[in-house]
Design an enzyme around this catalytic site. Structure first.
Site, short mmCIF file in Angstrom:
data_model
loop_
_atom_site.label_atom_id
_atom_site.label_comp_id
_atom_site.label_asym_id
_atom_site.label_seq_id
_atom_site.Cartn_x
_atom_site.Cartn_y
_atom_site.Cartn_z
N THR A 93 0.83 -1.20 0.00
CA THR A 93 0.00 0.00 0.00
C THR A 93 0.87 1.25 0.00
OG1 THR A 93 -1.73 -1.17 1.23
CG2 THR A 93 -1.84 1.22 1.22
N TYR A 112 3.63 -13.11 5.18
CA TYR A 112 2.60 -12.34 4.49
C TYR A 112 2.17 -13.10 3.24
CZ TYR A 112 0.41 -8.11 2.48
OH TYR A 112 -0.46 -7.19 1.94
N LYS A 162 0.02 -12.54 8.14
CA LYS A 162 -1.02 -11.70 7.56
C LYS A 162 -1.51 -12.38 6.29
CE LYS A 162 -2.00 -7.24 5.38
NZ LYS A 162 -1.47 -5.94 4.90
N ILE A 215 -4.87 -5.87 9.34
CA ILE A 215 -3.92 -4.86 8.85
C ILE A 215 -4.41 -4.45 7.47
CG2 ILE A 215 -1.53 -4.37 8.24
CD1 ILE A 215 -0.72 -6.71 10.11
#
Length: 246
Positions: free
Chosen positions: A41, A125, A149, A189
């Site tokens: 992001t 992740y 995540k 998150i």
């Protein structure tokens, strides 16, 4: 609730670390409890090592009592090791490493990054849409990580991971918060927490009305990630919408 923080840039494309740190502080005031810097992001692919360090230092100064997680994943273990060492030396509370793309040996990659992180917790992740193929579920349980995540947005994968993975799981999908929280995820998150942290927090707590409100925000965000997120954040907080990628 954690935010996958946007990285803000000046009109000429240079890093604006102070403005990014100010945004982090505003989000903490609205209820965000952890900040992830230099992730997908945050247009991490456009940031060099010195900019990542500058960003981490600025955010740490702005929110000294909030956990800071540095995203240190990279296409190669060599890059990820360098980013991880920098982040740990600068006082990151944890590091988050996106799985490598393609046919790279996932287990060896995480072994090497874990060695570089030392005593700083490393989180895996899984984001197959961004870095395919992601982390096979049968491999995840064997990795030397403190948690994971999952940004797949796949409810089945999320529930299977909760059953088979014995460490904290965080969702990265704003579309399934009202499932993820009640089902037992440790947290979320989210990129959308830059725009609507209050709704994200409520949806994770099981508020289906907040979940539906987030659907409207996601539609407004559009498919141009992370430009849509940055545009909506600019509209709400008056920050820059300048992009380096896309």
């Amino acid at each position: 609730m954690g935010v996958a923080l946007l990285t803000l840039f000046a009109d000429d494309g240079t890093l604006d670390a102070p403005a990014t740190a100010d945004l982090a502080a505003q989000l903490v005031d609205l209820g965000v409890r952890a900040i992830v810097v230099a992730g997908s992001t945050g247009e991490a692919a456009s940031l060099d090592r010195s900019e990542r360090v500058e960003l981490l230092r600025a955010v740490r100064k702005a929110v000294p009592d909030t956990p800071i997680v540095a995203d240190t994943g990279a296409p190669s273990a060599r890059q990820a090791i360098a980013f991880t060492r920098d982040a740990c030396e600068e006082g990151a509370d944890a590091v988050l490493a996106l799985s490598p793309p393609g046919s790279v040996d996932v287990r060896r990659y995480y072994d090497l990054v874990a060695a570089a992180s030392g005593d700083v917790p490393l989180f895996a992740y899984h984001f197959p849409a961004f870095s395919p193929p992601g982390i096979p579920l049968d491999v995840l349980a064997s990795l030397p990580v403190a948690g994971c995540k999952d940004s797949s947005g796949d409810p089945g994968r999320l529930l299977d991971t909760l059953d088979l993975f014995d460490r904290p799981l965080y969702t990265g999908s704003s579309a399934i918060l009202a499932l993820a929280g009640p089902a037992g995820c440790a947290g979320a998150i989210l990129s959308l927490a830059n725009v609507a942290p209050e709704h994200c927090i409520a949806a994770f707590a099981g508020d289906v009305d907040a979940q539906r409100l987030l659907a409207a925000v996601r539609r407004a965000e559009g498919d141009d990630f992370p430009a849509g997120t940055k545009r909506l954040t600019a509209e709400r907080f008056g920050v820059s919408s300048v992009m380096r990628v896309g």
